[in-house]
Design an enzyme around this catalytic site. Structure first.
Site, short mmCIF file in Angstrom:
data_model
loop_
_atom_site.label_atom_id
_atom_site.label_comp_id
_atom_site.label_asym_id
_atom_site.label_seq_id
_atom_site.Cartn_x
_atom_site.Cartn_y
_atom_site.Cartn_z
N ASP A 116 30.14 -21.29 57.55
CA ASP A 116 30.92 -20.15 58.25
C ASP A 116 31.22 -19.41 57.28
OD1 ASP A 116 31.98 -18.80 60.64
OD2 ASP A 116 33.64 -18.98 59.00
N LYS A 168 29.73 -12.03 62.92
CA LYS A 168 28.89 -12.88 62.33
C LYS A 168 29.28 -14.37 62.45
CE LYS A 168 30.56 -15.23 59.62
NZ LYS A 168 31.77 -16.13 59.16
N ILE A 181 40.16 -12.53 63.96
CA ILE A 181 39.40 -11.42 63.55
C ILE A 181 39.76 -10.28 64.35
CG2 ILE A 181 37.01 -11.76 64.55
CD1 ILE A 181 37.98 -10.86 60.97
N SER A 221 39.50 -11.43 77.61
CA SER A 221 39.78 -12.66 76.84
C SER A 221 40.39 -13.76 77.76
CB SER A 221 40.71 -12.51 75.72
OG SER A 221 40.30 -13.27 74.48
P1 NAP Z 1 39.23 -17.53 66.90
O1 NAP Z 1 40.43 -16.86 66.84
O2 NAP Z 1 39.41 -19.01 66.99
O3 NAP Z 1 38.40 -17.24 68.28
C1 NAP Z 1 38.59 -15.94 68.75
C2 NAP Z 1 38.47 -15.93 70.24
O4 NAP Z 1 37.42 -16.42 71.15
C3 NAP Z 1 39.62 -16.81 70.68
O5 NAP Z 1 41.06 -16.28 70.48
C4 NAP Z 1 39.26 -17.11 72.10
O6 NAP Z 1 40.06 -16.24 73.06
C5 NAP Z 1 37.85 -16.94 72.20
N1 NAP Z 1 37.38 -18.25 72.34
C6 NAP Z 1 37.69 -19.40 71.66
N2 NAP Z 1 36.76 -20.56 72.25
C7 NAP Z 1 36.37 -19.90 73.42
C8 NAP Z 1 35.13 -20.28 74.25
N3 NAP Z 1 34.94 -21.70 74.34
N4 NAP Z 1 34.58 -19.42 75.24
C9 NAP Z 1 34.91 -18.31 75.10
N5 NAP Z 1 35.85 -17.88 74.16
C10 NAP Z 1 36.32 -18.30 73.31
O7 NAP Z 1 38.26 -17.29 65.89
P2 NAP Z 1 37.83 -15.82 64.75
O8 NAP Z 1 38.57 -16.32 63.56
O9 NAP Z 1 38.63 -14.84 65.38
O10 NAP Z 1 36.64 -15.87 64.71
C11 NAP Z 1 35.68 -15.32 65.57
C12 NAP Z 1 34.36 -15.13 64.89
O11 NAP Z 1 34.79 -13.99 63.86
C13 NAP Z 1 33.46 -16.21 64.47
O12 NAP Z 1 31.95 -16.11 64.49
C14 NAP Z 1 33.76 -16.03 62.74
O13 NAP Z 1 32.81 -16.51 61.94
C15 NAP Z 1 34.17 -14.61 62.72
N6 NAP Z 1 34.66 -14.03 61.89
C16 NAP Z 1 36.00 -14.49 61.36
C17 NAP Z 1 36.78 -14.11 60.49
C18 NAP Z 1 38.14 -14.61 60.15
O14 NAP Z 1 38.85 -14.40 59.02
N7 NAP Z 1 38.71 -15.44 60.86
C19 NAP Z 1 36.44 -13.34 59.53
C20 NAP Z 1 35.22 -12.57 59.67
C21 NAP Z 1 34.52 -13.06 60.84
P3 NAP Z 1 40.39 -16.55 74.38
O15 NAP Z 1 40.96 -18.03 74.31
O16 NAP Z 1 41.48 -15.65 74.76
O17 NAP Z 1 39.31 -16.48 75.30
#
Ligand code: NAP
Length: 308
Positions: free
Chosen positions: A169, A91, A15, A37
């Site tokens: 989610d 969120k 995101i 990160s």
């Molecule tokens: P993601 O890419 O899987 O996770 C975001 C980043 O968080 C990862 O790249 C990782 O970075 C870090 N992370 C993962 N596990 C972690 C842990 N155990 N401790 C600390 N950092 C950790 O997820 P995302 O899709 O971006 O979603 C993140 C948030 O945004 C969620 O709450 C989601 O509901 C919201 N969101 C997502 C979308 C979508 O389309 N994907 C849309 C709107 C909102 P590092 O490994 O570099 O630390």
């Protein structure tokens, strides 16, 4: 114009790359100066392995956006608030209602702003839907949120873990719109389908009612292939409303009355700058409370295993 807010971003993943970086790059209200990160990096700014290292090395930071999954957000938010930084929460704002209540208190005690962002609330036709429903008598409403998890969340293990919310989610995006445009409601029954090898649901059917008995149903499905549906329907005395495309298009009795390209994240950052400058917070927990209630009241139904 005021000075740009010096901001850092934490949890550089999908995101952040899809939405936060493009929105911040175009927004004169902000200067992105650091990122934290474990693996992800942002080009041309200072990068750190965690928020503690970032806050220690870049004391001029005024605000942080926390974009890691919800289960891992509370400690980072607490660290930032205690360091008197304004905090933007992706969120859902946390894994539990009470931890976000705690963050609200911490923000107030430290004199900084907390923003529980709900991006779908800023979809382009949501305000038009709210204005329409404000003038109508609603007889019933239905939320249909059906998408393909393999397409939108490939290999995201956290989303299936406890606190990842599973199909809630995306479902909480629907609830963030519904709680903004419909009268206050509460859950009366829910059935949650848990794959036998997962800790979070892949589908859910939830019924709500308002205090005067108006029924609302919600159908969430994460195994929808082909056309995806992110729709909220309302049967009213002024016609049948369909808010479709995740809040981007509004039609009444089949006639489109509002449709425009989405700009959810630029709007979220505009709102965050507003509350930072006004010295307030914006933390509405209604969507998160409904998800908590669905898990509390819902019947658990075990369904076939899910593999990516
Ligand atoms: P993601 O890419 O899987 O996770 C975001 C980043 O968080 C990862 O790249 C990782 O970075 C870090 N992370 C993962 N596990 C972690 C842990 N155990 N401790 C600390 N950092 C950790 O997820 P995302 O899709 O971006 O979603 C993140 C948030 O945004 C969620 O709450 C989601 O509901 C919201 N969101 C997502 C979308 C979508 O389309 N994907 C849309 C709107 C909102 P590092 O490994 O570099 O630390």
């Amino acid at each position: 114009m005021s000075q740009p807010i010096k901001i850092g971003i934490v949890g550089v993943g999908k995101i952040v790359r899809d939405q936060h970086l493009p929105a911040l790059a175009k927004d004169q209200d902000y200067r992105l100066i650091a990122a934290a990160s474990r693996h992800g990096k942002v080009d041309d700014i200072a990068n750190f392995p965690d928020i503690e290292a970032m806050l220690g090395a870049v004391p001029e930071l005024e605000a942080v956006s926390l974009c890691m999954p919800p289960q891992f957000r509370y400690d980072a938010a607490r660290t930032a608030l205690m360091a008197k930084k304004h905090v933007f929460l992706e969120k859902p704002p946390g894994a539990t209602v009470s931890e976000v209540e705690d963050l609200k208190t911490l923000a107030a005690q430290n004199g900084v702003s907390l923003f529980a962002s709900w991006h779908s609330r800023y979809a382009p036709a949501v305000e038009a839907a709210r204005a329409f429903l404000d003038t109508a008598k609603i007889r019933s409403a239905a939320i249909n949120w059906k998408e393909d998890v393999r397409r939108w969340h490939p290999n995201q293990e956290w989303i299936w873990a406890p606190g990842g919310f599973g199909v809630f989610d995306p479902g909480i995006n629907a609830l963030s719109i519904a709680t903004h445009i419909l009268p206050a409601m509460f859950i009366t029954s829910a059935v949650l389908d848990f794959p036998e090898n997962r800790a979070s649901p892949v589908a859910a059917r939830v019924t709500f009612r308002t205090s005067n008995g108006m029924p609302v149903t919600m159908d969430l499905d994460w195994l929808q292939t082909g056309p995806q549906s992110w729709d909220i329907l309302a049967d009213t005395d002024k016609g049948a409303m369909v808010l479709s495309g995740g809040g981007s298009k509004l039609a009444i009795d089949g006639k489109v009355i509002h449709e425009e390209p989405e700009a959810e994240y630029p709007m979220l950052y505009k709102r965050f700058a507003e509350i930072v400058r006004a010295g307030t917070s914006d933390v509405d927990l209604a969507p998160l409370q409904h998800v908590a209630d669905a898990f509390m009241l819902g019947k658990r139904n075990v369904v076939e295993a899910f593999f990516d």
